[in-house]
Design an enzyme around this catalytic site. Structure first.
Site, PDB file in Angstrom:
ATOM      1  N   LYS A 126      -4.216   0.931   6.657  1.00 52.77           N
ATOM      2  CA  LYS A 126      -2.951   1.529   6.233  1.00 52.77           C
ATOM      3  C   LYS A 126      -2.227   2.035   7.462  1.00 52.77           C
ATOM      4  O   LYS A 126      -2.869   2.351   8.468  1.00 52.77           O
ATOM      5  CB  LYS A 126      -3.201   2.712   5.281  1.00 52.77           C
ATOM      6  CG  LYS A 126      -2.049   2.984   4.363  1.00 52.77           C
ATOM      7  CD  LYS A 126      -2.106   2.065   3.150  1.00 52.77           C
ATOM      8  CE  LYS A 126      -0.914   2.205   2.252  1.00 52.77           C
ATOM      9  NZ  LYS A 126      -1.186   1.535   0.949  1.00 52.77           N
ATOM     10  N   ASP A 166       4.875  -0.006   1.459  1.00 55.92           N
ATOM     11  CA  ASP A 166       4.344   1.077   0.623  1.00 55.92           C
ATOM     12  C   ASP A 166       5.568   1.980   0.390  1.00 55.92           C
ATOM     13  O   ASP A 166       6.706   1.493   0.495  1.00 55.92           O
ATOM     14  CB  ASP A 166       3.194   1.804   1.340  1.00 55.92           C
ATOM     15  CG  ASP A 166       2.365   2.682   0.395  1.00 55.92           C
ATOM     16  OD1 ASP A 166       1.498   2.150  -0.301  1.00 55.92           O
ATOM     17  OD2 ASP A 166       2.602   3.914   0.349  1.00 55.92           O
TER      18      ASP A 166
HETATM   19  N1  GLU Z   1       0.813  -0.593  -0.242  1.00 56.06           N
HETATM   20  C1  GLU Z   1       0.256  -1.407  -1.284  1.00 56.06           C
HETATM   21  C2  GLU Z   1      -1.049  -0.821  -1.745  1.00 56.06           C
HETATM   22  O1  GLU Z   1      -1.186   0.378  -1.824  1.00 56.06           O
HETATM   23  C3  GLU Z   1       0.217  -2.886  -0.926  1.00 56.06           C
HETATM   24  C4  GLU Z   1      -0.497  -3.241   0.320  1.00 56.06           C
HETATM   25  C5  GLU Z   1      -0.359  -4.698   0.724  1.00 56.06           C
HETATM   26  O2  GLU Z   1       0.262  -5.489   0.018  1.00 56.06           O
HETATM   27  O3  GLU Z   1      -0.927  -5.033   1.774  1.00 56.06           O
HETATM   28  O4  GLU Z   1      -1.981  -1.497  -2.110  1.00 56.06           O
END
Ligand code: GLU
Length: 445
Positions: A126, A166
């Site tokens: 992340k 996100d």
């Molecule tokens: N931010 C999204 C999550 O919490 C998607 C992450 C992504 O597609 O890599 O899973």
């Protein structure tokens, strides 16, 4: 937790002081694992737990950019590459003033298990920044994204680390980030980011996937009780990408969605949210949801109020972490809620989860219920690898299969752990086993 687990937990606390969200996320997982660790001592022998709570790599960097007045601003950028046992690091970028290392680590830690549950080859990561996109001009957003990528590009790649969106990072931001990556590297590496525009390597249905997936997961949960979504009333929090498409899918499946919210207040629309109007307010105007109530006579804007407590059988928290505390949960129950599926990451506090379990409310954690977004990101990577683009229907069909699989995997693992029907235990156990086995295969590192 037993004594040896407590020791590992205490060591993690000492090493990560002042990181309450990260500590909370670790605690939720560790609470679920005891029976599995007792019956599988080789995980303990291989120190999987000690290793899995320590990110493989944590990157923090300065992001300096100029605002429209020519003033230099400084933010902090983050990328936590948490675990690569199952594939390249994968997870979104969050731009929000509340972002700090604790928040990024909790999200990255959750992402490990979520990504494992999808059954695809993606590790967990992340990133993001404490940059506040609210009130910034389009040009400022672009300059910030360019400055952010000017540092991040050296750490990522289609087979190394694949960021996505996100909170605060949607299609517009992914476009600016991708443009800068391409400019610096002189490579059209489509697979380096997901959530791209559909004309330059994006996947159809990626925008919809997280919200759709959450509703599909809830539908699978209902089916275990012989029930369907049709005819149910649904309360949703949030008004971002996840919430909008949760509204859309729930209504497609015959439910009535009566609430959405933002950080200023909530909308109660007993006739059902007008999703076209909601999209115009949020995606086109980029306005607050109070604007929705001004434009729809059946809707009431409740200033400063959360959306819970209205009559509804289903609640889908799709806003942000710890948005639902024990009092909010009590409100939900007053309104008749029997099922909660998390569209956001960790929206229920520990106390709210405990209350939900005690009240026998069906509860599914975000790492299972909102995995449709990242799962569709992996489908986007697959399409980029094959230089192809699937139809909306094909991607949606795969999403449906993936959500059904995750649902069944969680239920099976909950039985294996001796807590049948506990989706939280099931998600944590199934995700953990998958990653732990891969870590053992790959040796000590
Ligand atoms: N931010 C999204 C999550 O919490 C998607 C992450 C992504 O597609 O890599 O899973």
């Amino acid at each position: 937790m037993d004594a040896s687990l407590e020791m590992i937990y205490d060591e993690m606390l000492q090493r990560n002081g002042e990181q309450p969200e990260f500590q909370q996320a670790v605690r939720e997982v560790m609470n679920s694992l005891e029976p599995i660790l007792v019956s599988h001592p080789h995980y303990t022998d291989a120190a999987i737990l000690e290793r899995i709570v320590e990110p493989e790599r944590q990157i923090m960097f300065r992001v300096a950019w100029q605002d429209d007045a020519g003033i230099t601003r400084v933010n902090r950028g983050y990328r936590v590459e948490f675990n690569s046992a199952l594939g390249p690091y994968k997870g979104g970028l969050r731009f929000h003033p509340t972002v700090n290392l604790s928040v990024i680590k909790f999200l990255g830690f959750e992402q490990i298990f979520k990504n494992a549950l999808t059954g695809q080859q993606i590790g967990g990561a992340k990133g993001g920044s404490d940059f506040d996109p609210h009130g910034k001009s389009d040009a400022e957003i672009m300059r910030f994204c360019q400055a952010f990528m000017t540092e991040l590009y050296r750490h990522i790649g289609p087979h190394t680390d694949v960021p996505a969106g996100d909170i605060g990072v949607g299609g517009r931001e992914i476009g600016y980030l991708y443009g800068q990556y391409k400019r610096i590297t002189n490579r059209f590496d489509a697979g380096v980011l997901t959530g791209k525009g559909i004309n330059w390597g994006g996947s159809l249905a990626r925008t919809e996937a997280t919200g759709y997936g959450t509703v599909l997961f809830a539908q699978n949960m209902l089916a275990t009780k012989g029930e369907v979504l049709e005819g149910k009333t649904v309360a949703i929090s949030g008004a971002g990408n996840v919430a909008i498409y949760a509204v859309e899918k729930a209504q497609q499946l015959g439910a009535k969605v009566v609430t959405v919210s933002d950080s200023s207040g909530s909308i109660y629309d007993p006739e059902g949210i007008d999703v076209a109007l909601l999209k115009d307010v949020k995606e086109v105007q980029r306005a607050r949801i109070s604007n929705y109530a001004q434009r729809r006579s059946s809707a009431e804007y409740r200033d400063g109020a959360k959306p819970w407590g209205v009559p509804a059988q289903i609640a889908l928290p799709c806003a942000t972490q710890n948005e639902v505390n024990a009092q909010d949960f009590a409100q939900m129950v007053k309104g008749g809620v029997e099922l909660i599926a998390e569209g956001a990451n960790m929206p229920l506090t520990h106390a709210a989860i405990e209350e939900a379990k005690a009240a026998k409310v069906l509860y599914a954690p975000g790492k299972a219920a909102n995995a449709g977004g990242v799962a569709t990101s992996a489908l986007e990577m697959q399409q980029n690898d094959g230089q192809t683009q699937w139809t909306f229907a094909k991607v949606e069909e795969k999403l449906e299969q993936i959500m059904a699989n995750i649902h069944d995997t969680c239920l099976e693992a909950s039985e294996q752990a001796g807590q049948p029907g506990d989706y939280q235990v099931g998600a944590n156990v199934a995700g953990f086993i998958k990653v732990a086995n891969a870590m053992i295969d790959q040796g000590i590192m």
